[in-house]
Design a protein around this motif. Structure first.
Motif, short mmCIF file in Angstrom:
data_model
loop_
_atom_site.label_atom_id
_atom_site.label_comp_id
_atom_site.label_asym_id
_atom_site.label_seq_id
_atom_site.Cartn_x
_atom_site.Cartn_y
_atom_site.Cartn_z
N SER A 267 23.89 28.73 60.31
CA SER A 267 23.29 27.73 61.21
C SER A 267 22.26 26.88 60.49
O SER A 267 22.04 25.72 60.87
CB SER A 267 22.67 28.43 62.42
OG SER A 267 21.62 29.29 62.00
N CYS B 50 22.85 31.85 65.41
CA CYS B 50 21.69 31.37 64.65
C CYS B 50 21.51 32.14 63.35
O CYS B 50 20.38 32.33 62.87
CB CYS B 50 20.43 31.45 65.50
SG CYS B 50 20.50 30.48 67.02
N PHE C 287 18.90 27.27 71.71
CA PHE C 287 19.42 28.11 70.63
C PHE C 287 19.71 29.50 71.20
O PHE C 287 18.85 30.10 71.86
CB PHE C 287 18.40 28.21 69.49
CG PHE C 287 18.09 26.88 68.86
CD1 PHE C 287 18.77 26.44 67.73
CD2 PHE C 287 17.12 26.05 69.41
CE1 PHE C 287 18.50 25.21 67.16
CE2 PHE C 287 16.83 24.81 68.85
CZ PHE C 287 17.52 24.40 67.72
N ASP D 75 21.37 33.45 70.37
CA ASP D 75 21.82 34.44 69.39
C ASP D 75 21.62 35.82 70.00
O ASP D 75 20.73 36.01 70.84
CB ASP D 75 21.03 34.31 68.09
CG ASP D 75 21.69 35.06 66.94
OD1 ASP D 75 22.47 34.42 66.19
OD2 ASP D 75 21.46 36.28 66.79
N LEU E 150 15.24 29.80 64.40
CA LEU E 150 16.00 28.59 64.15
C LEU E 150 15.42 27.40 64.91
O LEU E 150 15.42 26.27 64.40
CB LEU E 150 17.48 28.78 64.52
CG LEU E 150 18.40 27.72 63.92
CD1 LEU E 150 18.45 27.85 62.41
CD2 LEU E 150 19.80 27.82 64.50
#
Length: 343
Positions: free
Chosen positions: A13, A9, A35, A37, A46
């Motif tokens: 992204s 992310c 999501f 990360d 994000l």
């Protein structure tokens, strides 16, 4: 509707989110359900940027896939994390669309192709530069024989880019970080697999990069076709387009493209004299205008492949040949020798 988890992310992204928003009927075809990360704050950020604050977020891809059970993983991680991320996604029965490069080595690339076959899933790569109008139009010029039989493809890429950050510390920065865009597009235009390369790499005086900011390479293709690449990340004063400046030669003429809007064909019409008369010829439109949106068209093509069960244009089975061009060019530059390409 297909569901997807985005792995990675960081800054790239957000470009993926913009591209997804441009995909035809994106809202009806795709749900971003999670999501992931290493930085949980980035994953949450994000999700909000995607308009999905309720989506699952986390730091563990395996746990996320077990929880969400998506159809797709969008792989936007750094190259060093590519193989474990793709293998984890495939093990969970997900199709995968990866950022470039598809792997850090040909051995890793081959292993991912085998893993996708074993899983019965698609692994494809974002080669967005072949999905721009100029490249699609040039491909049609070649396919339709508008300049006769293809003899050569040549591209210049000169952009004095001050990125800062990790790029300025990389080895082989031009070849590793940028050249695959051009090399993949050239391979697409030629429609064949490369056979060998000779590459000369330098870090010119005044370069603000640690290594390999410029390179010149000659690639050999079947039937006597040659592709030449000249590039630099540190040549300022007359930048080319980010797409490069192209010249495609044939037995009956030449097509040129400035990487933006100027695409021309000069076709030989004279039969006498030292320099034969040349006349402009009509430049065709893309054969598939709906597939000229760059990154968005790659995602659209990937979703269509998942929906229909066919292989997408940038499937890993094909993209490994573009990766092979990059790695062979680096090998040639290090050895100062011609290197054969056998993929």
């Amino acid at each position: 509707m297909l569901s997807a988890v985005m792995a990675g992310c960081g800054a790239m992204s957000e470009g993926w989110l913009r591209a997804i928003s441009q995909v035809p009927l994106a809202a009806e075809r795709l749900e971003l359900a999670g999501f992931v990360d290493l930085d949980p704050g980035r994953a949450r950020h994000l999700a909000r940027e995607a308009g999905k604050p309720e989506a699952a977020t986390g730091t563990d891809l395996d746990a996320m896939l077990e929880r969400v059970k998506p159809d797709i993983v969008f792989d936007v991680v750094i190259p060093g994390a590519r193989r474990p991320v793709v293998e984890t996604a495939l093990a969970h029965g997900c199709h995968v669309l990866s950022e470039k490069p598809m792997a850090e080595s040909l051995a890793d690339a081959a292993a991912l192709i085998e893993a996708a076959r074993d899983a019965g899933r698609i692994h494809a790569v974002v080669q967005n530069r072949r999905f721009v109008p100029g490249i699609r139009r040039l491909r049609r010029v070649v396919e339709e024989g508008r300049i006769g039989r293809l003899t050569g493809v040549h591209c210049d890429f000169f952009v004095g880019a001050h990125f800062g950050g990790f790029r300025e510390e990389m080895d082989h920065v031009l070849l590793l970080d940028m050249s695959i865009h051009t090399l993949d597009a050239a391979r697409y235009l030629i429609g064949a697999a490369p056979q060998a390369v000779y590459c000369h790499e330098t870090n010119p005086p005044g370069s603000w990069y640690a290594h390999g900011a410029a390179a010149s390479a000659i690639f050999e293709f079947p039937e006597g076709v040659t592709f030449t690449y000249r590039g630099s990340w540190c040549a300022e004063g007359a930048n080319t387009s980010w797409e490069g400046a192209w010249r495609v030669t044939g037995t009956e003429g030449t097509a040129t493209w400035d990487g933006a809007e100027d695409l021309r064909i000069g076709r030989v019409t004279g039969t006498e004299g030292l320099l034969r008369a040349v006349s402009p010829a009509e430049v065709p439109e893309p054969p598939d205008p709906g597939r000229t949106l760059g990154h968005a068209s790659v995602i659209d093509e990937f979703l269509s492949a998942v929906e229909t069960g066919r292989l997408p244009e940038t499937a890993a089975e094909d993209n490994i040949r573009s990766l092979a061009m990059v790695l062979a060019a680096i090998d040639s530059a290090e050895r100062r020798a011609r290197v054969t390409i056998d993929v």
